[in-house]
Design a protein around this motif. Structure first.
Motif, PDB file in Angstrom:
ATOM      1  N   GLY A  92      -3.899   8.690  -3.455  1.00  0.00           N
ATOM      2  CA  GLY A  92      -2.520   8.296  -3.181  1.00  0.00           C
ATOM      3  C   GLY A  92      -2.145   8.493  -1.724  1.00  0.00           C
ATOM      4  O   GLY A  92      -1.485   7.633  -1.122  1.00  0.00           O
ATOM      5  N   ALA A  93      -2.561   9.617  -1.141  1.00  0.00           N
ATOM      6  CA  ALA A  93      -2.263   9.852   0.272  1.00  0.00           C
ATOM      7  C   ALA A  93      -2.981   8.843   1.158  1.00  0.00           C
ATOM      8  O   ALA A  93      -2.414   8.366   2.147  1.00  0.00           O
ATOM      9  CB  ALA A  93      -2.652  11.276   0.651  1.00  0.00           C
TER      10      ALA A  93
ATOM     11  N   GLY B  78      -2.654   4.588   4.746  1.00  0.00           N
ATOM     12  CA  GLY B  78      -3.274   3.321   5.124  1.00  0.00           C
ATOM     13  C   GLY B  78      -2.229   2.246   5.339  1.00  0.00           C
ATOM     14  O   GLY B  78      -2.300   1.470   6.297  1.00  0.00           O
ATOM     15  N   GLY B  79      -1.248   2.196   4.474  1.00  0.00           N
ATOM     16  CA  GLY B  79      -0.150   1.245   4.637  1.00  0.00           C
ATOM     17  C   GLY B  79       0.693   1.550   5.855  1.00  0.00           C
ATOM     18  O   GLY B  79       1.098   0.650   6.588  1.00  0.00           O
ATOM     19  N   THR B  80       0.932   2.839   6.110  1.00  0.00           N
ATOM     20  CA  THR B  80       1.686   3.233   7.296  1.00  0.00           C
ATOM     21  C   THR B  80       0.925   2.875   8.564  1.00  0.00           C
ATOM     22  O   THR B  80       1.510   2.384   9.533  1.00  0.00           O
ATOM     23  CB  THR B  80       1.973   4.745   7.262  1.00  0.00           C
ATOM     24  OG1 THR B  80       2.676   5.048   6.053  1.00  0.00           O
ATOM     25  CG2 THR B  80       2.786   5.178   8.457  1.00  0.00           C
TER      26      THR B  80
ATOM     27  N   LEU C 234       0.828  -1.203   0.000  1.00  0.00           N
ATOM     28  CA  LEU C 234       0.000   0.000   0.000  1.00  0.00           C
ATOM     29  C   LEU C 234       0.864   1.255   0.000  1.00  0.00           C
ATOM     30  O   LEU C 234       0.545   2.232  -0.684  1.00  0.00           O
ATOM     31  CB  LEU C 234      -0.930   0.007   1.211  1.00  0.00           C
ATOM     32  CG  LEU C 234      -2.212  -0.792   1.083  1.00  0.00           C
ATOM     33  CD1 LEU C 234      -2.954  -0.816   2.419  1.00  0.00           C
ATOM     34  CD2 LEU C 234      -3.104  -0.213   0.006  1.00  0.00           C
ATOM     35  N   GLN C 235       1.946   1.234   0.756  1.00  0.00           N
ATOM     36  CA  GLN C 235       2.836   2.386   0.749  1.00  0.00           C
ATOM     37  C   GLN C 235       3.456   2.616  -0.628  1.00  0.00           C
ATOM     38  O   GLN C 235       3.521   3.753  -1.106  1.00  0.00           O
ATOM     39  CB  GLN C 235       3.951   2.192   1.777  1.00  0.00           C
ATOM     40  CG  GLN C 235       3.530   2.458   3.187  1.00  0.00           C
ATOM     41  CD  GLN C 235       4.694   2.361   4.151  1.00  0.00           C
ATOM     42  OE1 GLN C 235       5.643   1.614   3.926  1.00  0.00           O
ATOM     43  NE2 GLN C 235       4.613   3.099   5.239  1.00  0.00           N
ATOM     44  N   LEU C 236       3.900   1.555  -1.276  1.00  0.00           N
ATOM     45  CA  LEU C 236       4.509   1.699  -2.603  1.00  0.00           C
ATOM     46  C   LEU C 236       3.500   2.163  -3.645  1.00  0.00           C
ATOM     47  O   LEU C 236       3.816   2.998  -4.496  1.00  0.00           O
ATOM     48  CB  LEU C 236       5.159   0.389  -3.023  1.00  0.00           C
ATOM     49  CG  LEU C 236       6.440   0.024  -2.286  1.00  0.00           C
ATOM     50  CD1 LEU C 236       6.903  -1.373  -2.692  1.00  0.00           C
ATOM     51  CD2 LEU C 236       7.518   1.043  -2.571  1.00  0.00           C
ATOM     52  N   ILE C 237       2.289   1.622  -3.594  1.00  0.00           N
ATOM     53  CA  ILE C 237       1.252   2.042  -4.543  1.00  0.00           C
ATOM     54  C   ILE C 237       0.888   3.504  -4.316  1.00  0.00           C
ATOM     55  O   ILE C 237       0.717   4.274  -5.273  1.00  0.00           O
ATOM     56  CB  ILE C 237       0.019   1.126  -4.429  1.00  0.00           C
ATOM     57  CG1 ILE C 237       0.365  -0.279  -4.927  1.00  0.00           C
ATOM     58  CG2 ILE C 237      -1.159   1.688  -5.199  1.00  0.00           C
ATOM     59  CD1 ILE C 237      -0.697  -1.314  -4.624  1.00  0.00           C
ATOM     60  N   GLY C 238       0.775   3.890  -3.051  1.00  0.00           N
ATOM     61  CA  GLY C 238       0.478   5.287  -2.743  1.00  0.00           C
ATOM     62  C   GLY C 238       1.569   6.221  -3.210  1.00  0.00           C
ATOM     63  O   GLY C 238       1.296   7.301  -3.751  1.00  0.00           O
TER      64      GLY C 238
END
Length: 59
Positions: free
Chosen positions: A43-44, A49-51, A12-16
């Motif tokens: 994107g944010a 969300g991943g963080t 999720l972090q990479l996609i964002g």
């Protein structure tokens, strides 16, 4: 820490990050501001969300 949640958070972090980078590149084209705002919010949300998911794993 569950490895599935860890890799989901990192993904999720990479996609964002990729989405936000694409918004920066699209800013210099002839795109209007409304889609740029929507994509930057998406994107944010993906990145944070991943963080959040990674932060939940530690605690």
């Amino acid at each position: 820490m569950s490895s599935v949640k860890y890799y989901l958070g990192r993904a999720l972090q990479l996609i964002g990050l990729a989405t936000i980078s694409a918004v920066v590149l699209m800013f210099f084209t002839q795109m209007s501001m409304e889609p740029l705002l929507i994509w930057s919010l998406i994107g944010a949300s993906e990145f944070y969300g991943g963080t959040w998911l990674l932060g939940n794993q530690e605690g």
